[in-house]
Design a protein around this motif. Sequence first.
Motif, PDB file in Angstrom:
ATOM      1  N   SER A 121      -8.501  -0.926   8.621  1.00 34.80           N
ATOM      2  CA  SER A 121      -9.403  -0.105   7.809  1.00 34.80           C
ATOM      3  C   SER A 121      -8.762   1.219   7.399  1.00 34.80           C
ATOM      4  O   SER A 121      -7.940   1.776   8.128  1.00 34.80           O
ATOM      5  CB  SER A 121     -10.662   0.254   8.616  1.00 34.80           C
ATOM      6  N   LEU A 122      -9.210   1.698   6.273  1.00 40.30           N
ATOM      7  CA  LEU A 122      -8.871   3.047   5.824  1.00 40.30           C
ATOM      8  C   LEU A 122     -10.187   3.790   5.631  1.00 40.30           C
ATOM      9  O   LEU A 122     -11.050   3.349   4.864  1.00 40.30           O
ATOM     10  CB  LEU A 122      -8.099   2.984   4.506  1.00 40.30           C
ATOM     11  N   VAL A 123     -10.358   4.877   6.356  1.00 37.90           N
ATOM     12  CA  VAL A 123     -11.575   5.694   6.256  1.00 37.90           C
ATOM     13  C   VAL A 123     -11.142   7.123   5.975  1.00 37.90           C
ATOM     14  O   VAL A 123     -10.322   7.674   6.726  1.00 37.90           O
ATOM     15  CB  VAL A 123     -12.411   5.618   7.557  1.00 37.90           C
ATOM     16  N   PHE A 124     -11.673   7.708   4.911  1.00 39.39           N
ATOM     17  CA  PHE A 124     -11.219   9.069   4.574  1.00 39.39           C
ATOM     18  C   PHE A 124     -12.283   9.878   3.847  1.00 39.39           C
ATOM     19  O   PHE A 124     -13.238   9.324   3.294  1.00 39.39           O
ATOM     20  CB  PHE A 124      -9.938   9.014   3.730  1.00 39.39           C
ATOM     21  N   SER A 125     -12.066  11.181   3.874  1.00 38.84           N
ATOM     22  CA  SER A 125     -12.876  12.092   3.067  1.00 38.84           C
ATOM     23  C   SER A 125     -11.950  12.887   2.155  1.00 38.84           C
ATOM     24  O   SER A 125     -10.788  13.132   2.495  1.00 38.84           O
ATOM     25  CB  SER A 125     -13.674  13.054   3.958  1.00 38.84           C
ATOM     26  N   VAL A 126     -12.478  13.239   1.010  1.00 36.73           N
ATOM     27  CA  VAL A 126     -11.780  14.152   0.081  1.00 36.73           C
ATOM     28  C   VAL A 126     -12.838  15.080  -0.516  1.00 36.73           C
ATOM     29  O   VAL A 126     -14.032  14.818  -0.407  1.00 36.73           O
ATOM     30  CB  VAL A 126     -11.071  13.414  -1.097  1.00 36.73           C
ATOM     31  N   GLU A 127     -12.386  16.118  -1.157  1.00 38.59           N
ATOM     32  CA  GLU A 127     -13.317  16.910  -1.942  1.00 38.59           C
ATOM     33  C   GLU A 127     -13.891  16.023  -3.024  1.00 38.59           C
ATOM     34  O   GLU A 127     -13.164  15.230  -3.646  1.00 38.59           O
ATOM     35  CB  GLU A 127     -12.597  18.090  -2.604  1.00 38.59           C
ATOM     36  N   HIS A 128     -15.180  16.140  -3.267  1.00 35.71           N
ATOM     37  CA  HIS A 128     -15.791  15.370  -4.348  1.00 35.71           C
ATOM     38  C   HIS A 128     -15.283  15.922  -5.679  1.00 35.71           C
ATOM     39  O   HIS A 128     -15.145  17.133  -5.833  1.00 35.71           O
ATOM     40  CB  HIS A 128     -17.306  15.492  -4.261  1.00 35.71           C
ATOM     41  N   PRO A 129     -15.012  15.045  -6.652  1.00 34.33           N
ATOM     42  CA  PRO A 129     -14.502  15.546  -7.937  1.00 34.33           C
ATOM     43  C   PRO A 129     -15.468  16.484  -8.670  1.00 34.33           C
ATOM     44  O   PRO A 129     -15.028  17.308  -9.467  1.00 34.33           O
ATOM     45  CB  PRO A 129     -14.229  14.273  -8.744  1.00 34.33           C
ATOM     46  N   ILE A 130     -16.751  16.363  -8.395  1.00 37.07           N
ATOM     47  CA  ILE A 130     -17.688  17.331  -8.996  1.00 37.07           C
ATOM     48  C   ILE A 130     -17.380  18.726  -8.458  1.00 37.07           C
ATOM     49  O   ILE A 130     -17.518  19.723  -9.171  1.00 37.07           O
ATOM     50  CB  ILE A 130     -19.156  16.937  -8.676  1.00 37.07           C
ATOM     51  N   TYR A 131     -16.924  18.763  -7.222  1.00 32.36           N
ATOM     52  CA  TYR A 131     -16.581  20.044  -6.602  1.00 32.36           C
ATOM     53  C   TYR A 131     -15.230  20.554  -7.089  1.00 32.36           C
ATOM     54  O   TYR A 131     -15.040  21.747  -7.292  1.00 32.36           O
ATOM     55  CB  TYR A 131     -16.576  19.882  -5.081  1.00 32.36           C
ATOM     56  N   SER A 132     -14.302  19.633  -7.293  1.00 28.72           N
ATOM     57  CA  SER A 132     -12.936  20.073  -7.640  1.00 28.72           C
ATOM     58  C   SER A 132     -12.724  20.288  -9.135  1.00 28.72           C
ATOM     59  O   SER A 132     -11.742  20.928  -9.532  1.00 28.72           O
ATOM     60  CB  SER A 132     -11.889  19.079  -7.110  1.00 28.72           C
ATOM     61  N   ALA A 133     -13.638  19.787  -9.974  1.00 29.38           N
ATOM     62  CA  ALA A 133     -13.386  19.836 -11.420  1.00 29.38           C
ATOM     63  C   ALA A 133     -13.364  21.239 -12.034  1.00 29.38           C
ATOM     64  O   ALA A 133     -12.431  21.571 -12.777  1.00 29.38           O
ATOM     65  CB  ALA A 133     -14.414  18.980 -12.158  1.00 29.38           C
ATOM     66  N   PRO A 134     -14.384  22.072 -11.761  1.00 32.32           N
ATOM     67  CA  PRO A 134     -14.509  23.303 -12.554  1.00 32.32           C
ATOM     68  C   PRO A 134     -13.360  24.287 -12.352  1.00 32.32           C
ATOM     69  O   PRO A 134     -12.828  24.423 -11.253  1.00 32.32           O
ATOM     70  CB  PRO A 134     -15.809  23.936 -12.032  1.00 32.32           C
ATOM     71  N   GLY A 135     -13.033  24.961 -13.434  1.00 36.86           N
ATOM     72  CA  GLY A 135     -12.052  26.041 -13.341  1.00 36.86           C
ATOM     73  C   GLY A 135     -12.602  27.225 -12.566  1.00 36.86           C
ATOM     74  O   GLY A 135     -11.851  27.981 -11.958  1.00 36.86           O
ATOM     75  N   HIS A 136     -13.912  27.381 -12.552  1.00 33.93           N
ATOM     76  CA  HIS A 136     -14.576  28.473 -11.839  1.00 33.93           C
ATOM     77  C   HIS A 136     -15.593  27.875 -10.891  1.00 33.93           C
ATOM     78  O   HIS A 136     -16.798  27.839 -11.181  1.00 33.93           O
ATOM     79  CB  HIS A 136     -15.273  29.422 -12.818  1.00 33.93           C
ATOM     80  N   PRO A 137     -15.123  27.364  -9.741  1.00 35.19           N
ATOM     81  CA  PRO A 137     -16.008  26.612  -8.845  1.00 35.19           C
ATOM     82  C   PRO A 137     -16.891  27.525  -8.013  1.00 35.19           C
ATOM     83  O   PRO A 137     -16.652  27.746  -6.831  1.00 35.19           O
ATOM     84  CB  PRO A 137     -15.027  25.831  -7.971  1.00 35.19           C
ATOM     85  N   ALA A 138     -17.928  28.066  -8.627  1.00 33.97           N
ATOM     86  CA  ALA A 138     -18.862  28.935  -7.904  1.00 33.97           C
ATOM     87  C   ALA A 138     -20.243  28.743  -8.512  1.00 33.97           C
ATOM     88  O   ALA A 138     -20.364  28.453  -9.709  1.00 33.97           O
ATOM     89  CB  ALA A 138     -18.436  30.388  -8.035  1.00 33.97           C
ATOM     90  N   TRP A 139     -21.264  28.913  -7.698  1.00 31.79           N
ATOM     91  CA  TRP A 139     -22.629  28.768  -8.193  1.00 31.79           C
ATOM     92  C   TRP A 139     -22.888  29.743  -9.330  1.00 31.79           C
ATOM     93  O   TRP A 139     -22.348  30.842  -9.370  1.00 31.79           O
ATOM     94  CB  TRP A 139     -23.640  29.003  -7.067  1.00 31.79           C
ATOM     95  N   SER A 140     -23.724  29.311 -10.221  1.00 29.13           N
ATOM     96  CA  SER A 140     -24.038  30.106 -11.393  1.00 29.13           C
ATOM     97  C   SER A 140     -25.550  30.053 -11.579  1.00 29.13           C
ATOM     98  O   SER A 140     -26.231  29.266 -10.920  1.00 29.13           O
ATOM     99  CB  SER A 140     -23.282  29.493 -12.571  1.00 29.13           C
ATOM    100  N   GLU A 141     -26.086  30.886 -12.448  1.00 30.32           N
ATOM    101  CA  GLU A 141     -27.520  30.855 -12.700  1.00 30.32           C
ATOM    102  C   GLU A 141     -27.805  30.466 -14.134  1.00 30.32           C
ATOM    103  O   GLU A 141     -27.166  30.971 -15.052  1.00 30.32           O
ATOM    104  CB  GLU A 141     -28.153  32.219 -12.412  1.00 30.32           C
ATOM    105  N   ALA A 142     -28.767  29.581 -14.292  1.00 30.63           N
ATOM    106  CA  ALA A 142     -29.235  29.263 -15.645  1.00 30.63           C
ATOM    107  C   ALA A 142     -30.105  30.430 -16.118  1.00 30.63           C
ATOM    108  O   ALA A 142     -30.444  31.313 -15.325  1.00 30.63           O
ATOM    109  CB  ALA A 142     -30.033  27.973 -15.628  1.00 30.63           C
ATOM    110  N   GLY A 143     -30.448  30.449 -17.398  1.00 29.03           N
ATOM    111  CA  GLY A 143     -31.238  31.532 -17.972  1.00 29.03           C
ATOM    112  C   GLY A 143     -32.524  31.810 -17.191  1.00 29.03           C
ATOM    113  O   GLY A 143     -32.916  32.961 -17.018  1.00 29.03           O
ATOM    114  N   ASP A 144     -33.145  30.741 -16.690  1.00 28.31           N
ATOM    115  CA  ASP A 144     -34.425  30.924 -15.995  1.00 28.31           C
ATOM    116  C   ASP A 144     -34.253  31.155 -14.491  1.00 28.31           C
ATOM    117  O   ASP A 144     -35.222  31.081 -13.743  1.00 28.31           O
ATOM    118  CB  ASP A 144     -35.327  29.705 -16.241  1.00 28.31           C
TER     119      ASP A 144
END
Lengths: 244, 244
Positions: A138-161
Amino acid sequence: MTVNIYDDPDFFAGYATLPRSAAGLDGAPEWPALRALLPSLAGRDVLDLGCGYGWFCRHAAEAGARRVLGLDSSGRMLARAREINAHPAIDYALADLETAGLPADSFDLAYSSLAFHYVAAFDALLARIHRALRQGGSLVFSVEHPIYSAPGHPAWSEAGDGRRIWPLEGYMREGPREIDWFGARVAKRHRLMSTTLNALIGAGFAIRHVEEWRPTDAQIAAKPSLAVELERPMFLLVAAGRRS
Amino acid sequence: MTVNIYDDPDFFAGYATLPRSAAGLDGAPEWPALRALLPSLAGRDVLDLGCGYGWFCRHAAEAGARRVLGLDSSGRMLARAREINAHPAIDYALADLETAGLPADSFDLAYSSLAFHYVAAFDALLARIHRALRQGGSLVFSVEHPIYSAPGHPAWSEAGDGRRIWPLEGYMREGPREIDWFGARVAKRHRLMSTTLNALIGAGFAIRHVEEWRPTDAQIAAKPSLAVELERPMFLLVAAGRRS
């Protein structure tokens, strides 16, 4: 690996403050989910790719693994592993996952926690892992999720509301990403979830389970700051078996 | 299916203006990628789940499929399919994917384009599809990508510095989502990519290929507005095989 940032003394000092460094496996909130994907370790030969402080190696050894080989590209990490997580069944060795030769047909489990997203030549690594596993292994592993690794500015942001949003961009643009972490510039690879899975299939693995990690309700109750992890996944966990 | 929105005359009129409605398969930019995942169709028995206007049914029939069964929950859609995409090898039938009975051991390929994200009882549907496929049969389908279906406000947004971002939120919260589409309120299901894949594995399928669709460079050159699709995926394409 392209990163030897863990050998940088300042970075290393910062990294040491993380719960997953200081408290070991129990300091990593995704550990129970990753553990649930593991086969029985008793009597097995185990390979840990990117073993860091050696917490998992020790876990495997104490769970009765016959032999555990922990590989890491940071000599500083390995020194610490030998210091705090030594065990007669464990060998720690310096190795670059990009190129490390692995003995053929030698392991029942290959494990890796949050290391593969530093590897550029992922297909080549998988081919070596496949060859190093025994039939049925078996191969069992974890990696950063690509949703997490994709953004150039990986930090929470606020929508207008005022809603909290994860500012996703560049998801389909695979390749290098650089982030600031503990005062250092850390280079990693952004790889689509589909690319990771197809690479496994192409290397001769069958996908057994895929998990986009989320904290359990109990974890959120114990540590409410984890609730934000429901907005976007941080970790991807995969269990695969040697198919051919 | 929980949606019979396609039977609403106003919605139907709006939907009819989409390139994928008017121009058929060639009006859908992801079609070449989905087509590349298909097995040979000549002489095969094909099932199309959520066949809409019947463009794929006709494609399969003209590619030499022996028999094609197109199912859809909208009588209006089926009437149009019989009108514009009739063929002696095709049967169109009214069926709700949530409950439709499928004959056992009867198809070589089950196909579905952008329909499964309307289905609530996905595991049950997969069990019926698995049973309907012959040994060695394939399931090839597309759904909305969960990155696309997750947000409560699925529209491009701008970061402070003017970059275009996809305001991701609620990715880990699976369940119903409602969006406005052609003046109607359309109900769909947000399902993690991992949930989709684990459901397939659990139902007895082997994952063969996973694709987070992106336009090709040639497609972007021909239609520059497609470049935005590189920021986040809109479609998820999967090919699986009956494993057991």
